[in-house]
Scaffold this motif. Structure first.
Motif, PDB file in Angstrom:
ATOM      1  N   ALA A   1      19.736  -3.826  51.128  1.00 27.32           N
ATOM      2  CA  ALA A   1      19.630  -2.537  50.401  1.00 27.32           C
ATOM      3  C   ALA A   1      20.959  -1.242  50.648  1.00 27.32           C
ATOM      4  O   ALA A   1      21.209  -0.624  49.815  1.00 27.32           O
ATOM      5  N   HIS A   2      21.004  -1.322  52.271  1.00 27.46           N
ATOM      6  CA  HIS A   2      21.867  -0.290  52.882  1.00 27.46           C
ATOM      7  C   HIS A   2      23.305  -0.605  51.758  1.00 27.46           C
ATOM      8  O   HIS A   2      24.183   0.590  51.653  1.00 27.46           O
ATOM      9  N   VAL A   3      23.913  -1.770  51.989  1.00 27.35           N
ATOM     10  CA  VAL A   3      25.023  -1.910  51.844  1.00 27.35           C
ATOM     11  C   VAL A   3      25.237  -1.672  49.896  1.00 27.35           C
ATOM     12  O   VAL A   3      26.254  -0.640  49.768  1.00 27.35           O
ATOM     13  N   ALA A   4      24.071  -1.769  49.160  1.00 26.99           N
ATOM     14  CA  ALA A   4      24.038  -1.760  47.751  1.00 26.99           C
ATOM     15  C   ALA A   4      24.184  -0.272  47.484  1.00 26.99           C
ATOM     16  O   ALA A   4      25.275   0.025  46.552  1.00 26.99           O
ATOM     17  N   THR A   5      22.919   0.371  48.292  1.00 27.83           N
ATOM     18  CA  THR A   5      23.295   2.041  48.019  1.00 27.83           C
ATOM     19  C   THR A   5      24.378   2.513  48.400  1.00 27.83           C
ATOM     20  O   THR A   5      25.190   2.794  47.799  1.00 27.83           O
ATOM     21  N   SER A   6      25.754   1.590  50.048  1.00 24.25           N
ATOM     22  CA  SER A   6      26.455   2.009  49.973  1.00 24.25           C
ATOM     23  C   SER A   6      27.785   2.278  48.753  1.00 24.25           C
ATOM     24  O   SER A   6      28.420   3.388  48.437  1.00 24.25           O
ATOM     25  N   LEU A   7      27.155   1.198  48.658  1.00 25.42           N
ATOM     26  CA  LEU A   7      28.770   0.925  47.075  1.00 25.42           C
ATOM     27  C   LEU A   7      28.390   2.048  45.738  1.00 25.42           C
ATOM     28  O   LEU A   7      28.941   2.553  45.846  1.00 25.42           O
ATOM     29  N   TRP A   8      26.579   1.933  45.876  1.00 27.47           N
ATOM     30  CA  TRP A   8      26.559   2.454  43.962  1.00 27.47           C
ATOM     31  C   TRP A   8      26.749   4.423  44.588  1.00 27.47           C
ATOM     32  O   TRP A   8      27.331   4.785  43.728  1.00 27.47           O
ATOM     33  N   ARG A   9      26.756   4.739  45.874  1.00 24.02           N
ATOM     34  CA  ARG A   9      26.548   5.944  46.183  1.00 24.02           C
ATOM     35  C   ARG A   9      28.270   5.903  46.294  1.00 24.02           C
ATOM     36  O   ARG A   9      29.121   7.130  45.754  1.00 24.02           O
ATOM     37  N   SER A  10      29.307   5.446  47.053  1.00 25.18           N
ATOM     38  CA  SER A  10      30.736   5.633  46.585  1.00 25.18           C
ATOM     39  C   SER A  10      31.054   5.910  45.545  1.00 25.18           C
ATOM     40  O   SER A  10      32.186   6.844  45.545  1.00 25.18           O
ATOM     41  N   TRP A  11      30.646   5.018  44.870  1.00 26.88           N
ATOM     42  CA  TRP A  11      31.766   4.650  43.142  1.00 26.88           C
ATOM     43  C   TRP A  11      30.546   6.162  42.570  1.00 26.88           C
ATOM     44  O   TRP A  11      32.129   6.367  41.709  1.00 26.88           O
ATOM     45  N   ARG A  12      29.908   6.319  43.137  1.00 26.48           N
ATOM     46  CA  ARG A  12      29.155   7.489  42.514  1.00 26.48           C
ATOM     47  C   ARG A  12      29.877   8.969  42.595  1.00 26.48           C
ATOM     48  O   ARG A  12      30.762   9.776  41.861  1.00 26.48           O
ATOM     49  N   ASP A  13      30.939   8.701  43.964  1.00 22.91           N
ATOM     50  CA  ASP A  13      31.474   9.774  44.712  1.00 22.91           C
ATOM     51  C   ASP A  13      32.676   9.732  43.954  1.00 22.91           C
ATOM     52  O   ASP A  13      33.461  11.064  43.525  1.00 22.91           O
ATOM     53  N   VAL A  14      33.013   9.012  43.936  1.00 23.47           N
ATOM     54  CA  VAL A  14      34.622   8.671  43.663  1.00 23.47           C
ATOM     55  C   VAL A  14      35.071   9.454  41.985  1.00 23.47           C
ATOM     56  O   VAL A  14      36.318  10.204  42.255  1.00 23.47           O
ATOM     57  N   ARG A  15      33.289   8.549  40.864  1.00 28.94           N
ATOM     58  CA  ARG A  15      33.604   8.764  40.154  1.00 28.94           C
ATOM     59  C   ARG A  15      33.855  10.657  39.939  1.00 28.94           C
ATOM     60  O   ARG A  15      34.292  11.698  39.475  1.00 28.94           O
ATOM     61  N   ALA A  16      32.736  11.411  40.630  1.00 23.60           N
ATOM     62  CA  ALA A  16      32.664  12.646  40.991  1.00 23.60           C
ATOM     63  C   ALA A  16      33.708  13.706  41.331  1.00 23.60           C
ATOM     64  O   ALA A  16      33.237  14.914  41.985  1.00 23.60           O
ATOM     65  N   GLY A  17      34.540  13.201  41.795  1.00 21.62           N
ATOM     66  CA  GLY A  17      36.087  13.642  42.956  1.00 21.62           C
ATOM     67  C   GLY A  17      35.382  14.100  44.106  1.00 21.62           C
ATOM     68  O   GLY A  17      35.847  15.326  44.574  1.00 21.62           O
ATOM     69  N   ARG A  18      34.279  14.330  45.091  1.00 22.46           N
ATOM     70  CA  ARG A  18      33.546  14.190  46.295  1.00 22.46           C
ATOM     71  C   ARG A  18      34.691  13.385  47.016  1.00 22.46           C
ATOM     72  O   ARG A  18      33.733  13.542  47.956  1.00 22.46           O
ATOM     73  N   ALA A  19      35.472  12.591  47.159  1.00 26.63           N
ATOM     74  CA  ALA A  19      36.429  11.728  47.541  1.00 26.63           C
ATOM     75  C   ALA A  19      36.661  12.505  48.863  1.00 26.63           C
ATOM     76  O   ALA A  19      36.655  12.335  50.311  1.00 26.63           O
ATOM     77  N   GLY A  20      37.547  13.478  48.516  1.00 27.78           N
ATOM     78  CA  GLY A  20      38.053  14.142  49.362  1.00 27.78           C
ATOM     79  C   GLY A  20      37.069  15.322  50.380  1.00 27.78           C
ATOM     80  O   GLY A  20      37.193  14.778  51.829  1.00 27.78           O
TER      81      GLY A  20
END
Lengths: 427, 269
Positions: free
Chosen positions: B30-49
């Motif tokens: 769950a931790h790994v999956a949630t981290s990957l999902w949130r990362s994908w969402r962050d990159v799409r929303a431009g929050r990476a920086g």
């Protein structure tokens, strides 16, 4: 991205006129390669020995039906105890919020990963039949403590691998990809969960490793009384691992400082870890003393043996007790406990002695247990590991040195502490 | 071990054993999956920086994370824990505004009254047409070799606050963008590289930027920190006479570990 000159009057084409930026934080590439070569050769030799055992069998080693546990199991027990710094520091940093510990967290995770990875790798060679490795998960003997060890060890290795992800994503080249940095950041945010998970798993497998000796009723050197459902060795192994893990971290950090001739870890971090280690070692020694007295005065006589007989079989004489309790026990514990009053060099020596003490404890637990005859018509048999065992052992250490060296060169292990760079006199 | 496998029976110890490891495995997955999902969402929303900046910020040495109020002698505060995001900082709100007018010069490093300074050593200046110019502070310029080449975003590219605006060509150090916006062009001002941006939001909203006397005080502290970093090298004696900072410090102090010094000074963890 465009590439342009900072100054308008700079030449249009870059000429290599800029002075080399010396001194760099790291040695030259040539010096680094020369450092790696002997370790790589040792690793290759270790890999060859392991392959030979995996393909042909364990008759390439000096282990036999009598000595089913040898140098490799000693290595496993020792590195797993030393690698306990990973779960201890994770717990201290993320759950108890000890800020000083953060300076060695990356080092702790990688050291733990290498310790546990090395232990599992060598265990796979020891057990053999790698294609049937899954049997141990699908068809475990749930009555054996080794089942718990297998599951906890595997799970914790995965936890360590996940904990290593945010560290790996600190690599500057990887980090320039936005997605990579974000994955690292997101995994890092759940570190409290991983720290608690790691501590739980470690508690059980460190304990079970000790417990599996304590339940050997036919082996008087190992057998111990029970506390609740566990033999006392269960708790002693957990406590000794928790005690020595931080000291081993201090030792590794100091080795880095000595090899690189730079101060890398703040003094406050070293002091706090050393003090913790010293205190826990004292508690461990006190409990171990009680356990040994009960064992020598009750458990051993009850099994019809004289306690002195246990220490009459060479090479493990009564010197083991003196070494374990005093020279490699009490002395380092007291030195580490008073770390704030010691020089870095003295703390290093104390950590070396402490780690040697735990290694001796695991060596004796593994070998002396088997050396002593368990049947009246048996003699004391000697066990000396052969070159395959020694080289495989050295190969694991070589792998750890190589990975740690590469990680340090990539600036993954230690944070930047500018105040240390101007305090060279402390070295 | 598992139900229907190898003589499994529904006894309490087996159930506890299986439940424990399934829980562990479940939490891990769950931790790994949630981290990957949130990362994908962050990159799409431009929050990476922004995410990267906050994580990098924690890795910076404490003196590089000094709160602006600690700099004003407020003993109750020390290191910032908010990534210099003063707009969302309770402490900043409760302390009230700081002096932000005036200009000055710190050992030959000019601080202009019409310019805002980011603590990663960049500046922003509003232009009459509503755009802004972004450049490197005079101290940053002096910490880079005179013939340095920098990688910058191309015109039309969007950058966010905390993204790299200037990267040394060898990739050894990144200088962070002080504000977000779309790059219009690059040019030179007083012979030094600048970027012109269409700002994403008004400069007045960037309360984390320093200006006026506060910026002068900040530059003085920066200079002191740089001097401390270079202790033991030739620079310490060079500054003791109170003269102006040399044009190219990398030539004046070739023995310093400039890669590390720059990363600290530019807040590039």
């Amino acid at each position: 991205m465009l590439e342009v000159a900072l100054r308008a009057d700079a030449p249009a084409v870059t000429v290599p006129a800029a002075p080399p930026e010396t001194p760099s934080r790291h040695c030259s590439r040539r010096a680094f390669t020369l450092w790696l070569i002997p370790w790589a050769l040792l690793l290759a030799a270790g890999a060859f020995a392991c392959l030979q055992c995996l393909v042909d069998g364990l008759h390439h080693t000096n282990m036999d039906n009598r000595y089913v546990f040898g140098l490799w199991i000693f290595l496993d027990l020792t590195v797993i105890a030393l690698g306990a710094g990973a779960f201890t520091s994770g717990l201290l940093a993320y759950v108890f919020h000890w800020k000083e510990v953060r300076a060695v967290l990356h080092l702790a995770v990688l050291t733990g990963l290498l310790c546990y990875g090395g232990a599992v790798a060598i265990l796979m060679v020891d057990v053999g039949q790698p294609l049937r490795a899954w049997f141990t998960f699908w068809h475990p003997n749930v009555h054996s403590m080794l089942a718990e060890v297998t599951f906890c060890l595997t799970c914790y290795l995965i936890v360590l691998a996940v904990e290593f992800v945010p560290i790996l994503t600190r690599h500057r080249r990887l980090r320039s990809t936005p997605g990579v940095a974000v994955v690292g950041s997101r995994v890092h945010r759940g570190m409290v969960v991983l720290a608690v998970l790691g501590a739980t798993l470690s508690f059980f497998h460190q304990g079970s490793l000790g417990g599996l000796y304590g339940v050997l009723q036919g082996r008087p050197f190992a057998f111990r009384e029970e506390l609740w459902i566990f033999p006392t060795t269960f708790f002693l192994f957990v406590l000794s691992a928790m005690a020595i893990g931080p000291a081993f971290l201090v030792l590794i950090a100091r080795v880095f400082e000595i090899v690189t001739r730079r101060l890398l870890v703040p003094r406050a971090t070293i002091d706090r870890l050393a003090r913790l280690s010293g205190t826990l070692l004292l508690v461990y020694l006190a409990l171990k003393a009680v356990d040994t007295l009960v064992w020598l005065n009750t458990t051993v006589p009850d099994s019809g043996l004289q306690p002195a007989w246990l220490y009459r079989q060479p090479p493990f004489g009564s010197w083991v007790l003196v070494a374990e309790f005093l020279v490699l026990g009490l002395v380092p514990a007291l030195l580490l406990r008073r770390a704030a009053h010691q020089s870095r060099a003295m703390i290093t020596w104390a950590a070396v002695l402490g780690c040697a003490g735990i290694a001796l404890n695991r060596l004796v637990a593994t070998l002396q247990t088997l050396i002593l005859p368990s049947l009246p018509f048996e003699d004391t048999w000697a066990y000396v590991p052969n070159w395959q065992e020694n080289v495989a052992f050295a190969g694991v250490i070589a792998l750890a040195v190589i990975v740690l060296s590469l990680a340090h060169r990539a600036d993954l292990l230690f944070g930047r502490h500018p105040e240390l760079e101007s305090s060279a006199s402390e070295r | 071990m598992l139900p229907n496998v190898y003589e499994f029976s529904w006894e309490p110890h087996r159930i506890v054993f299986v439940a424990f490891f399934l829980t562990v495995a479940g939490v891990l997955v769950a931790h790994v999956a949630t981290s990957l999902w949130r990362s994908w969402r962050d990159v799409r929303a431009g929050r990476a920086g922004s995410l990267r900046w906050h994580e990098d910020f924690e890795e910076l040495p404490e003196e590089r994370r000094l709160c602006r109020h600690a700099s004003h002698g407020d003993a109750a505060v020390r290191a910032c824990e908010n990534g210099f995001d003063c707009a969302h900082c309770e402490r900043h709100r409760s302390r009230g505004p700081v002096a932000s007018t005036g200009a000055g010069s710190v050992h030959g490093l000019e601080i202009r009254a019409d310019t805002f300074y980011h603590r990663g050593h960049t500046w922003v200046r509003p232009e009459p047409d509503g755009r802004v110019k972004v450049g490197l502070t005079p101290l940053a310029v002096r910490m880079l070799p005179a013939d340095a080449r920098l990688r910058i975003p191309e015109p039309g590219e969007e950058i966010r606050s905390g993204d790299p605006a200037f990267v040394l060509a060898d990739g050894s150090v990144r200088v962070l963008a002080p504000i977000e916006g779309r790059v219009v062009r690059c040019g030179f001002e007083d012979g030094l590289l600048t970027l012109t941006l269409d700002p994403g939001r008004p400069l007045a909203e960037h309360v984390e930027l320093l200006s006026g006397h506060e910026a002068v005080g900040w530059m003085e502290r920066e200079l002191r920190q740089l001097q401390a970093r270079l202790l033991g090298t030739e620079a310490a004696s060079a500054w003791a006479d109170g003269g102006a900072v040399a044009d190219d410090l990398t030539r004046v102090v070739p023995g310093a570990d400039w890669g590390s010094v720059r990363r600290d000074m530019f807040l590039d963890a």
